[in-house]
Design a protein around this motif. Structure first.
Motif, mmCIF file in Angstrom:
data_model
loop_
_atom_site.group_PDB
_atom_site.id
_atom_site.type_symbol
_atom_site.label_atom_id
_atom_site.label_comp_id
_atom_site.label_asym_id
_atom_site.label_seq_id
_atom_site.Cartn_x
_atom_site.Cartn_y
_atom_site.Cartn_z
ATOM 1 N N VAL A 1 46.489 44.989 60.858
ATOM 2 C CA VAL A 1 46.334 44.051 59.750
ATOM 3 C C VAL A 1 45.435 44.684 58.700
ATOM 4 C CG1 VAL A 1 45.473 41.776 59.068
ATOM 5 C CG2 VAL A 1 46.560 42.068 61.297
ATOM 6 N N TYR A 2 45.875 44.593 57.448
ATOM 7 C CA TYR A 2 45.064 45.054 56.330
ATOM 8 C C TYR A 2 44.981 43.915 55.323
ATOM 9 C CZ TYR A 2 43.592 47.339 52.043
ATOM 10 O OH TYR A 2 42.920 47.658 50.897
ATOM 11 N N ALA A 3 43.772 43.594 54.874
ATOM 12 C CA ALA A 3 43.595 42.545 53.873
ATOM 13 C C ALA A 3 42.696 43.067 52.765
ATOM 14 C CB ALA A 3 42.986 41.302 54.507
ATOM 15 N N ASP A 4 43.144 42.903 51.524
ATOM 16 C CA ASP A 4 42.358 43.231 50.344
ATOM 17 C C ASP A 4 41.789 41.917 49.853
ATOM 18 O OD1 ASP A 4 41.250 44.377 48.111
ATOM 19 O OD2 ASP A 4 43.136 44.508 47.008
ATOM 20 N N LEU A 5 40.468 41.747 49.994
ATOM 21 C CA LEU A 5 39.829 40.469 49.714
ATOM 22 C C LEU A 5 39.102 40.501 48.380
ATOM 23 C CD1 LEU A 5 38.251 40.078 53.252
ATOM 24 C CD2 LEU A 5 40.377 39.070 52.449
ATOM 25 N N ARG A 6 39.329 39.462 47.574
ATOM 26 C CA ARG A 6 38.609 39.305 46.305
ATOM 27 C C ARG A 6 38.251 37.845 46.154
ATOM 28 N NH1 ARG A 6 42.866 42.860 42.939
ATOM 29 N NH2 ARG A 6 42.341 44.807 43.950
ATOM 30 N N VAL A 7 36.976 37.592 45.863
ATOM 31 C CA VAL A 7 36.486 36.220 45.723
ATOM 32 C C VAL A 7 35.740 36.126 44.394
ATOM 33 C CG1 VAL A 7 34.977 34.457 46.701
ATOM 34 C CG2 VAL A 7 36.251 35.972 48.218
ATOM 35 N N LEU A 8 36.062 35.101 43.620
ATOM 36 C CA LEU A 8 35.375 34.828 42.369
ATOM 37 C C LEU A 8 34.580 33.547 42.550
ATOM 38 C CD1 LEU A 8 34.843 35.161 39.304
ATOM 39 C CD2 LEU A 8 36.937 33.855 38.927
ATOM 40 N N ILE A 9 33.276 33.635 42.288
ATOM 41 C CA ILE A 9 32.407 32.462 42.402
ATOM 42 C C ILE A 9 31.789 32.224 41.032
ATOM 43 C CG2 ILE A 9 30.391 31.450 43.517
ATOM 44 C CD1 ILE A 9 30.906 33.379 45.862
ATOM 45 N N ALA A 10 32.080 31.065 40.454
ATOM 46 C CA ALA A 10 31.527 30.692 39.148
ATOM 47 C C ALA A 10 31.696 29.197 38.968
ATOM 48 C CB ALA A 10 32.226 31.450 38.029
ATOM 49 N N SER A 11 30.964 28.641 38.041
ATOM 50 C CA SER A 11 31.119 27.224 37.735
ATOM 51 C C SER A 11 32.373 27.040 36.886
ATOM 52 C CB SER A 11 29.898 26.692 36.989
ATOM 53 O OG SER A 11 29.842 27.250 35.692
ATOM 54 N N VAL A 12 32.894 25.834 36.864
ATOM 55 C CA VAL A 12 34.071 25.524 36.060
ATOM 56 C C VAL A 12 33.779 25.791 34.588
ATOM 57 C CG1 VAL A 12 35.612 23.665 35.340
ATOM 58 C CG2 VAL A 12 34.946 23.855 37.728
ATOM 59 N N GLU A 13 32.597 25.437 34.131
ATOM 60 C CA GLU A 13 32.225 25.645 32.728
ATOM 61 C C GLU A 13 32.203 27.134 32.381
ATOM 62 O OE1 GLU A 13 31.467 24.731 28.890
ATOM 63 O OE2 GLU A 13 32.004 23.347 30.485
ATOM 64 N N THR A 14 31.699 27.961 33.266
ATOM 65 C CA THR A 14 31.673 29.406 33.030
ATOM 66 C C THR A 14 33.090 29.947 32.921
ATOM 67 O OG1 THR A 14 29.582 29.634 34.214
ATOM 68 C CG2 THR A 14 30.894 31.621 33.957
ATOM 69 N N LEU A 15 33.988 29.497 33.789
ATOM 70 C CA LEU A 15 35.375 29.945 33.744
ATOM 71 C C LEU A 15 36.064 29.487 32.465
ATOM 72 C CD1 LEU A 15 36.422 29.372 37.453
ATOM 73 C CD2 LEU A 15 35.921 31.539 36.320
ATOM 74 N N ARG A 16 35.794 28.260 32.032
ATOM 75 C CA ARG A 16 36.389 27.762 30.784
ATOM 76 C C ARG A 16 35.902 28.574 29.585
ATOM 77 N NH1 ARG A 16 36.120 21.235 31.684
ATOM 78 N NH2 ARG A 16 37.934 21.117 33.037
ATOM 79 N N GLN A 17 34.612 28.904 29.557
ATOM 80 C CA GLN A 17 34.071 29.706 28.463
ATOM 81 C C GLN A 17 34.706 31.095 28.456
ATOM 82 O OE1 GLN A 17 29.844 29.653 29.055
ATOM 83 N NE2 GLN A 17 29.614 27.567 28.265
ATOM 84 N N ALA A 18 34.878 31.688 29.616
ATOM 85 C CA ALA A 18 35.498 33.016 29.703
ATOM 86 C C ALA A 18 36.956 32.954 29.254
ATOM 87 C CB ALA A 18 35.402 33.548 31.128
ATOM 88 N N GLU A 19 37.659 31.889 29.625
ATOM 89 C CA GLU A 19 39.052 31.736 29.221
ATOM 90 C C GLU A 19 39.164 31.586 27.711
ATOM 91 O OE1 GLU A 19 42.926 29.038 30.398
ATOM 92 O OE2 GLU A 19 40.944 28.123 30.490
ATOM 93 N N THR A 20 38.291 30.772 27.126
ATOM 94 C CA THR A 20 38.293 30.570 25.678
ATOM 95 C C THR A 20 38.009 31.881 24.956
ATOM 96 O OG1 THR A 20 37.540 28.294 25.960
ATOM 97 C CG2 THR A 20 37.239 29.269 23.793
ATOM 98 N N LYS A 21 37.033 32.632 25.447
ATOM 99 C CA LYS A 21 36.694 33.919 24.844
ATOM 100 C C LYS A 21 37.874 34.882 24.935
ATOM 101 C CE LYS A 21 33.440 37.737 25.192
ATOM 102 N NZ LYS A 21 32.374 38.350 25.969
ATOM 103 N N THR A 22 38.546 34.924 26.073
ATOM 104 C CA THR A 22 39.691 35.804 26.256
ATOM 105 C C THR A 22 40.829 35.426 25.321
ATOM 106 O OG1 THR A 22 39.097 36.133 28.572
ATOM 107 C CG2 THR A 22 41.344 36.690 27.951
ATOM 108 N N GLN A 23 41.087 34.125 25.170
ATOM 109 C CA GLN A 23 42.134 33.671 24.265
ATOM 110 C C GLN A 23 41.825 34.049 22.825
ATOM 111 O OE1 GLN A 23 42.357 29.479 25.123
ATOM 112 N NE2 GLN A 23 43.782 29.767 26.818
#
Length: 77
Positions: A41-63
């Motif tokens: 078994v091989y697993a490539d693990l990635r976890v993102l931990i952030a608040s909803v507000e931080t993710l929304r700000q990053a999305e707005t900036k990216t857009q």
């Protein structure tokens, strides 16, 4: 001098959690389960931990950056 003050400062778990949620953090790792040298078994693990507000700000900036880059590339020079 500044380093000494940081080393002696008490930081609560709540302070650390607040900072992580405010800025966001990405954890990445690989997990391989093998028996007798054969990878089963091989697993490539990635976890993102952030608040909803931080993710929304990053999305707005990216857009905004995407729209800005699109407008620049659509205008002939």
């Amino acid at each position: 001098m500044a380093r000494d003050s940081l080393e002696n400062r008490e930081v609560s778990l709540l302070d650390v959690l607040d900072s992580v949620l405010e800025k966001g953090v990405v954890l990445q790792g690989d997990l391989t389960i093998s028996i007798a040298g054969i990878d089963l078994v091989y697993a490539d693990l990635r976890v993102l931990i952030a608040s909803v507000e931080t993710l929304r700000q990053a999305e707005t900036k990216t857009q905004k950056e995407f729209i800005s880059n699109s407008q620049i590339s659509s205008h002939p020079t």
